[in-house]
Design a protein around this motif. Structure first.
Motif, PDB file in Angstrom:
ATOM      1  N   GLY A  30       0.790  -1.222   0.000  1.00 48.79           N
ATOM      2  CA  GLY A  30       0.000   0.000   0.000  1.00 48.79           C
ATOM      3  C   GLY A  30       0.819   1.268   0.000  1.00 48.79           C
ATOM      4  N   VAL A  31       2.092   1.175  -0.387  1.00 52.83           N
ATOM      5  CA  VAL A  31       3.004   2.316  -0.410  1.00 52.83           C
ATOM      6  C   VAL A  31       3.440   2.542  -1.850  1.00 52.83           C
ATOM      7  CG1 VAL A  31       5.156   3.267   0.484  1.00 52.83           C
ATOM      8  CG2 VAL A  31       3.780   1.741   1.921  1.00 52.83           C
ATOM      9  N   SER A  32       3.319   3.774  -2.341  1.00 51.57           N
ATOM     10  CA  SER A  32       3.629   4.043  -3.741  1.00 51.57           C
ATOM     11  C   SER A  32       5.128   3.974  -4.033  1.00 51.57           C
ATOM     12  CB  SER A  32       3.104   5.426  -4.134  1.00 51.57           C
ATOM     13  OG  SER A  32       3.895   6.448  -3.549  1.00 51.57           O
ATOM     14  N   GLY A  33       5.955   4.231  -3.028  1.00 52.30           N
ATOM     15  CA  GLY A  33       7.405   4.225  -3.224  1.00 52.30           C
ATOM     16  C   GLY A  33       7.988   5.590  -3.505  1.00 52.30           C
ATOM     17  N   ALA A  34       7.138   6.642  -3.496  1.00 52.50           N
ATOM     18  CA  ALA A  34       7.619   7.985  -3.809  1.00 52.50           C
ATOM     19  C   ALA A  34       8.686   8.458  -2.827  1.00 52.50           C
ATOM     20  CB  ALA A  34       6.444   8.962  -3.814  1.00 52.50           C
ATOM     21  N   LEU A  57       5.349  14.134  -6.617  1.00 58.40           N
ATOM     22  CA  LEU A  57       3.910  13.915  -6.507  1.00 58.40           C
ATOM     23  C   LEU A  57       3.299  13.574  -7.873  1.00 58.40           C
ATOM     24  CD1 LEU A  57       2.867  16.742  -3.994  1.00 58.40           C
ATOM     25  CD2 LEU A  57       3.211  14.304  -3.528  1.00 58.40           C
ATOM     26  N   ILE A  58       3.870  14.121  -8.950  1.00 58.19           N
ATOM     27  CA  ILE A  58       3.407  13.764 -10.295  1.00 58.19           C
ATOM     28  C   ILE A  58       3.613  12.274 -10.535  1.00 58.19           C
ATOM     29  CG2 ILE A  58       3.919  14.037 -12.768  1.00 58.19           C
ATOM     30  CD1 ILE A  58       4.511  17.004 -12.125  1.00 58.19           C
ATOM     31  N   TYR A  59       4.736  11.765 -10.037  1.00 61.17           N
ATOM     32  CA  TYR A  59       4.967  10.319 -10.125  1.00 61.17           C
ATOM     33  C   TYR A  59       3.804   9.555  -9.512  1.00 61.17           C
ATOM     34  CZ  TYR A  59       6.295   5.864  -8.069  1.00 61.17           C
ATOM     35  OH  TYR A  59       6.275   4.551  -7.649  1.00 61.17           O
ATOM     36  N   ASN A  60       3.344   9.981  -8.329  1.00 66.97           N
ATOM     37  CA  ASN A  60       2.217   9.311  -7.663  1.00 66.97           C
ATOM     38  C   ASN A  60       0.953   9.337  -8.519  1.00 66.97           C
ATOM     39  OD1 ASN A  60       3.437   8.463  -5.297  1.00 66.97           O
ATOM     40  ND2 ASN A  60       2.950  10.327  -4.175  1.00 66.97           N
ATOM     41  N   THR A 243      -3.062   8.307  -0.940  1.00 63.59           N
ATOM     42  CA  THR A 243      -1.846   8.907  -1.498  1.00 63.59           C
ATOM     43  C   THR A 243      -2.138   9.584  -2.829  1.00 63.59           C
ATOM     44  OG1 THR A 243      -0.475   7.214  -0.436  1.00 63.59           O
ATOM     45  CG2 THR A 243       0.512   8.416  -2.268  1.00 63.59           C
ATOM     46  N   PHE A 244      -2.972   8.960  -3.635  1.00 63.22           N
ATOM     47  CA  PHE A 244      -3.335   9.506  -4.947  1.00 63.22           C
ATOM     48  C   PHE A 244      -4.022  10.862  -4.803  1.00 63.22           C
ATOM     49  CE2 PHE A 244      -6.444   9.561  -8.563  1.00 63.22           C
ATOM     50  CZ  PHE A 244      -5.508   9.663  -9.582  1.00 63.22           C
ATOM     51  N   ILE A 245      -5.010  10.938  -3.906  1.00 68.74           N
ATOM     52  CA  ILE A 245      -5.740  12.189  -3.696  1.00 68.74           C
ATOM     53  C   ILE A 245      -4.820  13.269  -3.133  1.00 68.74           C
ATOM     54  CG2 ILE A 245      -7.603  13.279  -2.377  1.00 68.74           C
ATOM     55  CD1 ILE A 245      -8.547  11.499  -4.665  1.00 68.74           C
ATOM     56  N   THR A 246      -3.986  12.900  -2.178  1.00 66.04           N
ATOM     57  CA  THR A 246      -3.044  13.845  -1.586  1.00 66.04           C
ATOM     58  C   THR A 246      -2.125  14.426  -2.646  1.00 66.04           C
ATOM     59  OG1 THR A 246      -3.068  12.583   0.476  1.00 66.04           O
ATOM     60  CG2 THR A 246      -1.257  14.126   0.178  1.00 66.04           C
TER      61      THR A 246
END
Length: 323
Positions: A30-34, A57-60, A243-246
């Motif tokens: 559940g972690v994007s890795g950013a 954040l664009i990466y996310n 994370t996506f919304i943030t």
């Protein structure tokens, strides 16, 4: 290849390759890795201006839909948990940005506080893995036993070949929703948590995301697993959604900043080309990470999550003392 906005010079296949390797490891938890890509950009690519945060954040934004699609398709999205995370996170992002500008021009002290919070969560995860927390160990035995039985059954049916540990019927089903308690069923077991606890946590995570430009999955996921005792299979999708919304809110805020006088003093406009390149690799990586999650025992996923949390905690604490 030269990226004029960030000033980075790098072969174009390097960012997506690094992002793919990182996200395929972290997405199952559940972690994007950013948060791992940020030090790579700073140390390896020498991208040190403030605009590295919105670029991250664009990466996310580009990467996370790959994992979300997989979790939604396989029925492992706990939607009440997801919406509680999203509702709590969004206002926190903008409050955090406001706090960052007015009260935290040098947020070093807050970073060590964040490091200690993550260190505590890492300890909770580690205590579960090591069997120190007897109550949580007992809660997890049912899921671990079912997983082992399913693997044995599938191997027998497939003549010993590798088979998925989660059956098709292992999906999340909402049972009840109220302001006091939310209940859902997963693989024949019922799990519940306080709606206000998740909303409060998500608000804090959004606040931190607004201040530091991180998604927050690395905080939400271990809290839900180690403190609330929810199965990691059902938490990962909700954490990625938060994370996506943030990240969308964070990039929007930085673009607003770019139109103000602050942009004349420091670089805040994100490098979209570099961010998208990282995101393309992450899109494939999060899809793969979400896809392989059902092949992994929850203990393996928790080991990955524990390592990531402790790494981030020690990184924040180290930045306070050595930067």
């Amino acid at each position: 290849m030269h990226f004029p906005v960030s000033g980075v010079d790098v072969l174009p296949f390097i960012p997506p390759l690094v992002a793919f390797l990182v996200s395929s490891l972290t997405a199952s938890a559940g972690v994007s890795g950013a948060f791992l890509l940020l030090p790579f950009q700073v140390s390896a690519l020498h991208y040190t201006s403030p605009s590295v945060s919105p670029t991250n954040l664009i990466y996310n934004i580009v990467a996370i839909p790959g994992g979300l699609y997989r979790y939604i398709k396989e029925g492992r999205m706990a939607w009440p948990l997801t919406w509680a995370v999203v509702i709590g996170t969004l206002p926190g992002v903008f409050i955090g940005a406001w706090v960052r500008i007015l009260y935290l021009p040098d947020p070093k002290a807050f970073k060590v506080f964040m490091g200690l919070v993550l260190l505590y969560l890492g300890y909770r995860m580690l205590s579960e893995l090591m069997g120190w927390n007897k109550k949580v160990v007992e809660q997890n035995k049912v899921m671990q036993k079912k997983f082992a039985q399913q693997v044995a059954k599938m191997k027998e049916e497939n003549s010993g070949r590798l088979a998925s540990g989660l059956p098709a019927e292992a999906v999340v089903k909402t049972k009840s929703i109220s302001w006091k308690k939310i209940e859902y069923e997963f693989w024949g077991e019922t799990y519940s948590f306080s709606a206000m606890a998740i909303l409060s946590l998500s608000l804090v995570v959004g606040l931190i995301g607004g201040i530091y430009g991180i998604g927050g999955g690395a905080i939400i996921s271990p809290f839900c697993v180690a403190v609330l005792g929810l199965p990691v299979y059902t938490v990962a999708g909700a954490a990625l959604a938060g994370t996506f919304i943030t990240s969308i809110a964070g990039v929007t805020y930085y673009h607003i900043l770019a139109t103000t006088s602050i942009a004349n003093q420091t670089a805040v406009t994100p490098d979209w080309l570099l961010g998208v390149l990282f995101g393309v690799g992450g899109l494939l990586g999060t899809y793969v990470g979400a896809r392989i999650q059902k092949f992994l025992p929850d203990k393996i996923i928790k080991i990955i999550l524990t390592f990531l949390i402790l790494f981030l905690a020690l990184s924040y604490i180290g930045q306070y003392f050595f930067s």
